[in-house]
Structures are given as C-alpha cells and as structure tokens.
Design an enzyme around this catalytic site. Sequence first.
Site, PDB file in Angstrom:
ATOM      1  N   SER A  17     -38.861  48.711   2.709  1.00  0.00           N
ATOM      2  CA  SER A  17     -38.457  49.959   2.075  1.00  0.00           C
ATOM      3  C   SER A  17     -37.420  49.690   0.999  1.00  0.00           C
ATOM      4  CB  SER A  17     -37.865  50.928   3.109  1.00  0.00           C
ATOM      5  OG  SER A  17     -37.273  52.043   2.469  1.00  0.00           O
ATOM      6  N   LYS A  18     -37.544  50.385  -0.123  1.00  0.00           N
ATOM      7  CA  LYS A  18     -36.570  50.235  -1.202  1.00  0.00           C
ATOM      8  C   LYS A  18     -35.195  50.757  -0.792  1.00  0.00           C
ATOM      9  CE  LYS A  18     -39.974  50.442  -4.921  1.00  0.00           C
ATOM     10  NZ  LYS A  18     -40.413  51.121  -6.165  1.00  0.00           N
TER      11      LYS A  18
END
Length: 497
Positions: free
Chosen positions: A260-261
Amino acid sequence: MGLAAAPASLARVRFAPSPTGFLHLGGLRTALYNYVFAKKHGGRFILRLEDTDQSRVVPGAATGIEDMLEWAGIPPDESPRQGGPAGPYQQSQRLNLYREATEQLLKKGAAYHCFCTPQRLELLKKAALRSQQTPRYDNRCRHLSPKQVAEKVSQGADSVVRFRLEEGSEPFCDLVYGWSRHEVASVEGDPVILKSDGFPTYHLANVVDDHLMGISHVLRGAEWLVSTSKHLLLYRAFGWDPPRFGHLPLLLNADGSKLSKRQGHVFVEQFAQEGYLPAALLDAITHCGSGFGENRMGRTLGELVSEFDVGRIEKHSALLDLEKLSELNRIHLAKQIGDERRRPNLVAEVQANVERVYGEQLMDRGVLETAYVEQVLLLRRGHISRLQDLALPKYAFLWIRPMVACEELRAISPQADEIGRLVLGLLDRPAAALTIEELNRDLRRLPEQVTGTQYSGMMQLLRVALSGQQQGPSVAEMMVVLGREEVQTRIQRALCS
C-alpha cells in the site's frame, strides 16, 4: 506522425506508470522486468507517462519517476527526458493521435457517440447494485442513428465516445499465465474510449501508443489480464497486429497483504534516502520472485539480465521480505567497497556523512582525508550494511577522540597504567609491522607480563581507552585504523600516571 507503427527492433518494451506520486516498489519491479527483458534481447526499454487523468497528476511526479529509474541503474532508452523516435512520451501531449484513432473507429462503426448524462449512468449503477448485479452500461446509445447523433451534436450536447464490444473474443497465449480468454461483451457494457474533454481512457491510449511506439511485448501487472481481451478487440477493430502480452503476478508483503502507498516502506525514493544501494533493492524485489536462475543473494544487474527468462515467471504472487534488505545491502556494499572503480564515490559519501554529523567535533580534518576514509571502508567491509552506519555513535571513535577518565579504566583493571605502557611499547616497531595479525599475536602475549590480568579484561580495557565503548571492532583493528600516533595519544591521555 499519423497512425503508422514505429519500426520495431528485436524487442521494444515499455514501462507506463501514471505520474500520481512517488515510484513504489511494485512499479520498480515492473520496470525492472521490462528493462532486463529488453537488454536480454538486445532491444529498447521505453518510459511512457500515462497522465490522461489530469485530476490525479502530482506535480513533479513525472520527473521523480525518471530520476528513480536512473538511480536504480535501469534508465530508459526513450522517455520524456531522453526523447526518441516515437515521442512524445507523455500521453497528454498526444491527444491529436487519440482523436485521429477515434475517428477511424467511428467511421468503421466500431465506436459511437454516447450522450448519456452522469445522472443516468448513476441511476443504472444504483439499480444494478440493488439487484445485486455488477454495474454495466446498457449500450443504449449504440442504437442511435446517424441522424439522431447529428441532431444531438448540433444542439451542443456533451458526449463521450464508446467502443462497440463484439462477441467473439479470441483466446491469447499469455507469456506467464498461458492461454486465456475473456468474453468481455457478455459481462461488460461498451467502454468509454474518449472522454468529453478530449482525453482518452486507458484502454484506447495504451493500445494506440503501443502500436505507434512499435511495442513488441507488453509486460505489465496481472490486474490487467482480464482487460487484455478488450484490448485485443481494439487491435482487431483498427486492423493492427497486437504485441505479445505477459502479465506479472502481484508483489505482496511477506504476510500476503497488498503493498500500500500508505505504508512507510514502499517508495523507492525513501530507500535511496536511507542509504540503500540500488543493487540491493533490485536484488530484494527479484529474490522473492521468479523469472531468473537459482535464487541466491547478491545478484548484480548484469546477472539478472543474463539469467532472465520470461518463461520462468511463476503465476503465484511474490512475497516481499524487506527483513532481508539490510543483509542484501551489506553484501552489495562489500562488493562495491572492493571495487577500485566504485570506491572513490563511496569515500566521498562517507566524508559528506561524517562532516554533516560531526562537523566541528572532528578531532582534526585529517580524518576526512581520502586515504584514511578508504582504510576505514576496507577494514569495515562486510561489517556495515549502509555507509551511513559509519557515522553512527558506535563508530564515533573513528572521527572524534573519546573522553575516558583514568578512574574508569582502573575500575576495569587496577593494572591499567602498566597495560597501557606495554601497549605503547608495541607501537615502537616499524609501521609495516603494525598489522592486525601481528598485533593480535602480541596482544595475546601481554597478559603474561602483568600479574593478575586476563586477556578478556585487558581487551575490554583497551577497547574503552581507544573507543570509549564496551563493544566494537577488535582492538587490533582499531589500532591499525587509527594509526600509531593517534593510538599513542589516546592511551597516554587515558593513563593515570
């Protein structure tokens, strides 16, 4: 430029990210697979920025992506920065090409204007969800006559252009997943290919660009596998030969969760700032995956290129274990320290780090001299994971003299003064004799000359006198690194008489 395909070389592949933020590890992995494929087959690696969704574009992201590819050692052969024969390499600068392609499809009857309002589309979506069905466009506007379309256009009605999905999707052989086929016309409504603002959607833009840029192989994330049949229908409608497709399994966290960013450790730029080497990061994202020879730590980019075989890529997701990154970095850093061509750059980085951390505390500017820093690197080779480690407190003794009181040394051994004088005697020999091996042998003999002294206690005493710390490199190694004069100064300052 028109819509003629660029001349194809043996292999032309592309990495086509959206400039919506920093380059992340999943993107780096996709870029790397394309790079090694191109180099393995003597082809070209192209960077194309897919920025047609202008609302999501982040200022500076495009530059940052190319910067990080260059930092990683996998620079594109053609790109917005490098230029090339198939440019522009930024989709927002290619709008006329997409309009021209759309006109071709409209003339063939393979596309049509859609005048449905956002409100109507929202109602269709809500109705489908209430019926527990997948939302899809009902293709209402594909049945409008040319006269009806002309009337709406003359009235200034907003419209998009949709591609007419036809039954009869052909199976294709994916380079990773094998034979695949998705009958998209039976499960999806006709997709928008050109929005009302003149910007294309991904489906049109990537097909047009891959054709015009002469892309021979498309290696992209597995999330696009189900869309490939739709793209092949577009190729068929244009009358173009499609490239070969290979879809790369997802890169996941070690626990199987999605990268996930929003996570801290996911952006390439952060790893670069923290002192990790490009070679180590590339090693990490391929060590967990497939497509190469026998899995081992320490592979170089050249080895990744020579070993790569797209047929070896496995279908299951790759689990990224960042716990191994420090060890991989230690291995690659040791290789670079041992490389005389690379060592000067490492020396310069250590000098900058030490200057930044210690500044006016430096015992003298001599510790920043190239010869001294190079010796430190060679003696600590294989012991440090990052160059920044040499500026940590545990290595402060290399750059500043520790403040050690004689009482502290006497607490370790009442014979501190006698031991100190014996060690000073060892330093009277010629400098050539002051090797780690010679000093280790002589230090082991010293306890025989001091009543009631054990070797371990003596080593603790000398380590504190030289470094101010209870743990660290061997005493002999510290003596060699610091040199005769500095060792004499430190021991004499620590003696009580």
